[in-house]
Design a protein around this motif. Structure first.
Motif, mmCIF file in Angstrom:
data_model
loop_
_atom_site.group_PDB
_atom_site.id
_atom_site.type_symbol
_atom_site.label_atom_id
_atom_site.label_comp_id
_atom_site.label_asym_id
_atom_site.label_seq_id
_atom_site.Cartn_x
_atom_site.Cartn_y
_atom_site.Cartn_z
ATOM 1 N N GLN A 43 5.883 30.136 -38.060
ATOM 2 C CA GLN A 43 5.216 29.878 -36.777
ATOM 3 C C GLN A 43 4.417 31.082 -36.305
ATOM 4 O O GLN A 43 4.890 32.214 -36.348
ATOM 5 N N ASP A 44 3.200 30.812 -35.826
ATOM 6 C CA ASP A 44 2.356 31.857 -35.237
ATOM 7 C C ASP A 44 1.734 31.335 -33.942
ATOM 8 O O ASP A 44 0.528 31.291 -33.784
ATOM 9 N N PHE A 45 2.591 30.890 -33.029
ATOM 10 C CA PHE A 45 2.134 30.451 -31.707
ATOM 11 C C PHE A 45 3.327 30.455 -30.762
ATOM 12 O O PHE A 45 4.474 30.364 -31.180
ATOM 13 N N THR A 46 3.037 30.588 -29.491
ATOM 14 C CA THR A 46 4.061 30.520 -28.454
ATOM 15 C C THR A 46 4.092 29.100 -27.916
ATOM 16 O O THR A 46 3.076 28.575 -27.461
ATOM 17 N N ALA A 47 5.235 28.459 -27.965
ATOM 18 C CA ALA A 47 5.392 27.069 -27.510
ATOM 19 C C ALA A 47 5.677 27.040 -26.012
ATOM 20 O O ALA A 47 6.706 26.541 -25.555
ATOM 21 N N SER A 48 4.740 27.556 -25.225
ATOM 22 C CA SER A 48 4.959 27.705 -23.776
ATOM 23 C C SER A 48 5.107 26.367 -23.051
ATOM 24 O O SER A 48 5.653 26.325 -21.945
ATOM 25 N N TRP A 49 4.659 25.269 -23.650
ATOM 26 C CA TRP A 49 4.811 23.957 -23.021
ATOM 27 C C TRP A 49 6.273 23.525 -22.915
ATOM 28 O O TRP A 49 6.579 22.571 -22.220
#
Length: 70
Positions: free
Chosen positions: A15-21
């Motif tokens: 993973q290379d993203f922040t799952a801020s949702w």
């Protein structure tokens, strides 16, 4: 699987993203350190020779060291 004449190759996605949702307190902020930690964990496992990096928005983190510590 090692007993097969042609065992399958495993190449996991990291993973290379922040799952801020997911809402505050339910996600990990991703940056170079988080991505590098996943690369290191795969190297430490010893049975993974490659990986793919996933960011659905195609916004990949800059400045990542892709060389795990041996």
């Amino acid at each position: 699987m090692d007993e097969l004449d042609n065992p399958p190759v495993t190449r996991p996605w990291i993973q290379d993203f922040t799952a801020s949702w997911l809402g505050m307190g339910n996600y990990i902020p991703y940056g170079p350190g988080a991505v590098e930690a996943q690369i290191q964990a795969l190297n430490d496992n010893g049975s993974i020779d490659g990986y793919l990096i996933w960011n659905a928005g195609n916004n990949y983190t800059e400045g990542i060291d892709f060389t795990p510590i041996e």
